[in-house]
Design a protein around this motif. Sequence first.
Motif, PDB file in Angstrom:
ATOM      1  N   ASP A  60      30.506  25.649  51.334  1.00 36.97           N
ATOM      2  CA  ASP A  60      31.211  25.996  52.577  1.00 36.97           C
ATOM      3  C   ASP A  60      31.927  24.801  53.196  1.00 36.97           C
ATOM      4  O   ASP A  60      31.909  24.590  54.413  1.00 36.97           O
ATOM      5  N   ILE A  61      32.555  24.005  52.343  1.00 35.36           N
ATOM      6  CA  ILE A  61      33.364  22.880  52.792  1.00 35.36           C
ATOM      7  C   ILE A  61      34.824  23.293  52.641  1.00 35.36           C
ATOM      8  O   ILE A  61      35.249  23.645  51.534  1.00 35.36           O
ATOM      9  N   PRO A  62      35.597  23.273  53.728  1.00 40.21           N
ATOM     10  CA  PRO A  62      37.023  23.613  53.596  1.00 40.21           C
ATOM     11  C   PRO A  62      37.699  22.672  52.593  1.00 40.21           C
ATOM     12  O   PRO A  62      37.434  21.473  52.575  1.00 40.21           O
ATOM     13  N   ARG A  63      38.573  23.229  51.769  1.00 37.33           N
ATOM     14  CA  ARG A  63      39.223  22.450  50.704  1.00 37.33           C
ATOM     15  C   ARG A  63      40.115  21.343  51.245  1.00 37.33           C
ATOM     16  O   ARG A  63      40.289  20.316  50.591  1.00 37.33           O
ATOM     17  N   GLY A  64      40.700  21.549  52.401  1.00 40.80           N
ATOM     18  CA  GLY A  64      41.531  20.525  53.021  1.00 40.80           C
ATOM     19  C   GLY A  64      42.620  20.035  52.096  1.00 40.80           C
ATOM     20  O   GLY A  64      43.349  20.819  51.496  1.00 40.80           O
ATOM     21  N   VAL A  65      42.710  18.723  51.939  1.00 35.82           N
ATOM     22  CA  VAL A  65      43.765  18.126  51.121  1.00 35.82           C
ATOM     23  C   VAL A  65      43.267  17.724  49.736  1.00 35.82           C
ATOM     24  O   VAL A  65      44.002  17.125  48.958  1.00 35.82           O
ATOM     25  N   ALA A  66      42.018  18.057  49.426  1.00 40.12           N
ATOM     26  CA  ALA A  66      41.450  17.666  48.124  1.00 40.12           C
ATOM     27  C   ALA A  66      42.195  18.346  46.983  1.00 40.12           C
ATOM     28  O   ALA A  66      42.432  19.554  47.027  1.00 40.12           O
ATOM     29  N   PRO A  67      42.552  17.584  45.953  1.00 46.88           N
ATOM     30  CA  PRO A  67      43.142  18.215  44.774  1.00 46.88           C
ATOM     31  C   PRO A  67      42.035  18.873  43.955  1.00 46.88           C
ATOM     32  O   PRO A  67      40.923  18.356  43.885  1.00 46.88           O
ATOM     33  N   ASP A  68      42.329  20.030  43.371  1.00 50.37           N
ATOM     34  CA  ASP A  68      41.325  20.629  42.497  1.00 50.37           C
ATOM     35  C   ASP A  68      41.275  19.809  41.209  1.00 50.37           C
ATOM     36  O   ASP A  68      42.293  19.293  40.749  1.00 50.37           O
ATOM     37  N   CYS A  69      40.094  19.667  40.657  1.00 54.64           N
ATOM     38  CA  CYS A  69      39.943  18.885  39.430  1.00 54.64           C
ATOM     39  C   CYS A  69      38.682  19.337  38.708  1.00 54.64           C
ATOM     40  O   CYS A  69      37.861  20.070  39.254  1.00 54.64           O
ATOM     41  N   ASP A  70      38.547  18.862  37.484  1.00 54.61           N
ATOM     42  CA  ASP A  70      37.368  19.159  36.686  1.00 54.61           C
ATOM     43  C   ASP A  70      36.135  18.504  37.287  1.00 54.61           C
ATOM     44  O   ASP A  70      36.219  17.471  37.957  1.00 54.61           O
ATOM     45  N   VAL A  71      34.991  19.092  36.996  1.00 57.67           N
ATOM     46  CA  VAL A  71      33.698  18.501  37.348  1.00 57.67           C
ATOM     47  C   VAL A  71      33.057  18.060  36.042  1.00 57.67           C
ATOM     48  O   VAL A  71      33.008  18.816  35.070  1.00 57.67           O
ATOM     49  N   HIS A  72      32.587  16.835  36.006  1.00 53.79           N
ATOM     50  CA  HIS A  72      32.004  16.253  34.802  1.00 53.79           C
ATOM     51  C   HIS A  72      30.578  16.734  34.555  1.00 53.79           C
ATOM     52  O   HIS A  72      29.848  17.048  35.496  1.00 53.79           O
ATOM     53  N   TYR A  73      30.221  16.763  33.296  1.00 55.30           N
ATOM     54  CA  TYR A  73      28.841  16.999  32.884  1.00 55.30           C
ATOM     55  C   TYR A  73      28.169  15.639  32.966  1.00 55.30           C
ATOM     56  O   TYR A  73      28.344  14.782  32.104  1.00 55.30           O
ATOM     57  N   GLY A  74      27.401  15.430  34.033  1.00 59.50           N
ATOM     58  CA  GLY A  74      26.779  14.132  34.265  1.00 59.50           C
ATOM     59  C   GLY A  74      25.613  13.842  33.344  1.00 59.50           C
ATOM     60  O   GLY A  74      25.260  12.689  33.121  1.00 59.50           O
ATOM     61  N   GLY A  75      24.989  14.891  32.824  1.00 57.78           N
ATOM     62  CA  GLY A  75      23.855  14.733  31.929  1.00 57.78           C
ATOM     63  C   GLY A  75      22.930  15.918  32.021  1.00 57.78           C
ATOM     64  O   GLY A  75      23.102  16.800  32.865  1.00 57.78           O
ATOM     65  N   PRO A  76      21.919  15.927  31.173  1.00 61.55           N
ATOM     66  CA  PRO A  76      21.062  17.108  31.053  1.00 61.55           C
ATOM     67  C   PRO A  76      19.975  17.244  32.119  1.00 61.55           C
ATOM     68  O   PRO A  76      19.268  18.241  32.152  1.00 61.55           O
ATOM     69  N   VAL A  77      19.830  16.264  32.995  1.00 62.82           N
ATOM     70  CA  VAL A  77      18.767  16.302  33.999  1.00 62.82           C
ATOM     71  C   VAL A  77      19.332  16.813  35.324  1.00 62.82           C
ATOM     72  O   VAL A  77      20.389  16.370  35.771  1.00 62.82           O
ATOM     73  N   GLU A  78      18.627  17.751  35.948  1.00 57.78           N
ATOM     74  CA  GLU A  78      19.008  18.319  37.251  1.00 57.78           C
ATOM     75  C   GLU A  78      20.488  18.689  37.291  1.00 57.78           C
ATOM     76  O   GLU A  78      21.246  18.185  38.118  1.00 57.78           O
ATOM     77  N   THR A  79      20.883  19.601  36.438  1.00 60.23           N
ATOM     78  CA  THR A  79      22.295  19.952  36.284  1.00 60.23           C
ATOM     79  C   THR A  79      22.894  20.669  37.494  1.00 60.23           C
ATOM     80  O   THR A  79      24.108  20.878  37.528  1.00 60.23           O
ATOM     81  N   GLN A  80      22.096  21.012  38.471  1.00 54.90           N
ATOM     82  CA  GLN A  80      22.625  21.601  39.701  1.00 54.90           C
ATOM     83  C   GLN A  80      22.833  20.549  40.787  1.00 54.90           C
ATOM     84  O   GLN A  80      23.352  20.844  41.854  1.00 54.90           O
ATOM     85  N   ARG A  81      22.410  19.312  40.508  1.00 56.63           N
ATOM     86  CA  ARG A  81      22.529  18.228  41.484  1.00 56.63           C
ATOM     87  C   ARG A  81      23.855  17.503  41.284  1.00 56.63           C
ATOM     88  O   ARG A  81      24.206  17.128  40.169  1.00 56.63           O
ATOM     89  N   GLY A  82      24.580  17.296  42.387  1.00 62.82           N
ATOM     90  CA  GLY A  82      25.888  16.679  42.306  1.00 62.82           C
ATOM     91  C   GLY A  82      25.892  15.193  42.622  1.00 62.82           C
ATOM     92  O   GLY A  82      25.080  14.707  43.424  1.00 62.82           O
ATOM     93  N   PHE A  83      26.810  14.488  41.971  1.00 58.25           N
ATOM     94  CA  PHE A  83      27.006  13.058  42.181  1.00 58.25           C
ATOM     95  C   PHE A  83      28.499  12.771  42.207  1.00 58.25           C
ATOM     96  O   PHE A  83      29.274  13.429  41.515  1.00 58.25           O
TER      97      PHE A  83
END
Length: 186
Positions: A60-83
């Motif tokens: 629920d964060i307004p998109r604002g001026v952020a460009p849409d882009c890919d999200v990286h696969y950070g690794g196999p641990v806690e795959t729902q946690r963002g960095f």
Amino acid sequence: MTEAQSLAGRLLLAMPGMPDARFDGAAIALCIHDDQGALGVGITDVLDRVTLYDLLDDLDIPRGVAPDCDVHYGGPVETQRGFVLHSPDWTSEGTLEVSPQWSLTGSRDILVAIAEGTGPRHWLVALGYAGWGPAQLDGEMRSHGWYAADGRAQILFNTPYTKRWQAAWRAEGIDPSHLTNVTGRA
């Protein structure tokens, strides 16, 4: 582990023949490496059908001026946690200053700042991380699983994700096409 032995701030490059197929051709931005273990964020793979806009909408964060882009696969641990790996020109209470090349933030406030256009100059978003227990990464490095390259912001933020592994090797003065998965013992 002494400060001099820490590999935080380096790019871990999977060696050819890496036993864990999940890391074949991987480059990982290593953010923590101490007596308790290690934590890094993968920078060479992106998730299918997950973009920054998807994450912003889910939170629920307004998109604002952020460009849409890919999200990286950070690794196999806690795959729902963002960095967010980002340039050190932005910081918050939850920011880990990894090196002069990059910082790591795992809190919602950086996504808000990115959407508002007040975030760091350079950034990439990932879900999940690669983690190692005490001395585990050191053992994998002795078994020729990883190479610790210099952490270069140019590779992290300005090189296409599909080219980062090769670019990091070349920046080390190594042609990755000459690497082999056969090792010897002295």
